[in-house]
Scaffold this active site. Structure first.
Site, mmCIF file in Angstrom:
data_model
loop_
_atom_site.group_PDB
_atom_site.id
_atom_site.type_symbol
_atom_site.label_atom_id
_atom_site.label_comp_id
_atom_site.label_asym_id
_atom_site.label_seq_id
_atom_site.Cartn_x
_atom_site.Cartn_y
_atom_site.Cartn_z
ATOM 1 N N HIS A 1 6.997 44.940 5.062
ATOM 2 C CA HIS A 1 5.983 43.897 5.224
ATOM 3 C C HIS A 1 5.559 43.881 6.692
ATOM 4 C CE1 HIS A 1 4.632 39.417 4.595
ATOM 5 N NE2 HIS A 1 3.774 40.122 5.270
ATOM 6 N N GLU B 1 -1.247 43.430 10.552
ATOM 7 C CA GLU B 1 0.111 43.415 11.113
ATOM 8 C C GLU B 1 0.097 43.848 12.581
ATOM 9 O OE1 GLU B 1 3.089 42.364 9.698
ATOM 10 O OE2 GLU B 1 1.763 41.513 8.186
ATOM 11 N N HIS C 1 1.137 40.946 15.110
ATOM 12 C CA HIS C 1 2.519 41.134 15.591
ATOM 13 C C HIS C 1 2.664 42.315 16.553
ATOM 14 C CE1 HIS C 1 3.777 38.218 12.559
ATOM 15 N NE2 HIS C 1 3.086 38.898 11.659
#
Ligand SMILES: *[C@@H]1O[C@H](CO)[C@@H](O)[C@H](O)[C@H]1NC(C)=O
Ligand SMILES: *[C@@H]1O[C@H](CO)[C@@H](O)[C@H](O)[C@H]1NC(C)=O
Ligand SMILES: *[C@@H]1O[C@H](CO)[C@@H](O)[C@H](O)[C@H]1NC(C)=O
Ligand SMILES: *[C@@H]1O[C@H](CO)[C@@H](O)[C@H](O)[C@H]1NC(C)=O
Ligand SMILES: CC(=O)N[C@H]1CO[C@H](CO)[C@@H](O)[C@@H]1O
Length: 236
Positions: A60, A125, A129
């Site tokens: 993920h 992502e 992040h």
């Protein structure tokens, strides 16, 4: 001799500079999801090109985190538990991860019905992040792929007799112990969601990784979120 001495000092200073750049967070969460539990929900799932992926945990994300929540520098009255969206101009550039795409499709695929495009998932992502990781795009995605390859969650669960099943229920403690065996003892967090029949099932597994992106570490993680003492591990 003198030259050697100088070059090792230069290497040390470079290493310190790199360490400083990379330590504005305390550890990463490496989060992997079980596709059976992603799909066995009210919302369901979709596969890019309608090609069903293998029955294996998928990445993920690899998320920088703080050990303790702290005031947010940008919005002082808000506390943050992790940094996010650290560089709005640094967007995903596929030419920087060329050669990794087949691996990424296999190990970091999307199951979302909204986009059906894995590139959108990686792009989100990375922006949210990855830009806070202190790494470049290539190193960031490579780290996540290497960590997943080393941490064979699916194999560890099967080895412990925890097999995907519509009927079986497993003790949460037994599932955690099986995952901890694969992480070399670093305690994982298990996250459960609820199936379309409202049963709790193993959805995601969190483990902590040093800011170097390579070493599994212990960190303050709750044992579980959303799980009950007995959980399902549905087939995919
Ligand atoms: C932040 O909190 C302080 C103290 O409670 C308050 O005086 C201030 O107005 C708040 N600032 C914002 C931007 O809300
Ligand atoms: C943000 O990303 C851009 C594009 O990659 C880069 O040129 C810039 O130096 C980055 N800014 C910071 C503060 O790292
Ligand atoms: C993407 O990366 C390549 C290789 O470093 C570079 O040549 C190109 O300018 C980048 N594209 C964008 C939109 O930043
Ligand atoms: C699912 O089960 C939980 C716990 O038993 C209950 O609180 C919740 O209301 C249920 N949800 C639905 C949609 O039935
Ligand atoms: C409570 C919970 O964790 N629900 C999750 C169940 O799985 C879906 C994916 O299909 C998540 O989006 C939910 O947040």
């Amino acid at each position: 001799m003198a030259l050697n001495h100088h070059s090792s000092l230069a290497v040390l200073l470079l290493a310190l500079a790199a360490a400083c750049a990379a330590t504005d967070f305390d550890f990463f969460y490496l989060v992997q999801q079980w596709p059976g539990s992603y799909c066995d929900t009210e919302a369901g799932c979709c596969f890019p090109g309608d090609e069903k992926p293998a029955a294996d945990f998928g990445i993920h994300g690899l998320w920088p985190n703080y050990a303790a929540c702290r005031p947010d520098a940008a919005t002082p009255n808000r506390t943050s538990c992790w940094p996010d969206f650290c560089n709005a101009t640094d967007t995903l550039n596929l030419s920087l991860i060329k050669g990794m795409e087949a691996d990424l499709r296999r190990s970091w695929g999307t199951l979302s019905c909204k986009s059906k495009d894995a590139t959108d998932f990686w792009s989100h992502e990375w922006s949210r992040h990855g830009t806070c990781s202190g790494m470049g795009q290539h190193a960031y995605f490579r780290s996540a792929l290497d960590l997943k390859a080393r941490l064979d969650l699916t194999g560890a669960l099967l080895d412990a007799g925890i097999v995907p099943s519509d009927e079986a229920e497993y003790c949460l403690g037994r599932v955690r112990a099986a995952v901890a065996a694969a992480t070399g003892g670093a305690a994982p967090m298990l996250e459960c969601n609820r199936s379309a029949r409202n049963e709790t099932q193993l959805y995601q597994v969190y483990v902590c990784v040093d800011p170097d992106g390579r070493t599994l570490v212990h960190c303050p993680l709750p044992a579980q979120r959303g799980c009950t003492d007995m959980i399902k591990f549905p087939p995919f």
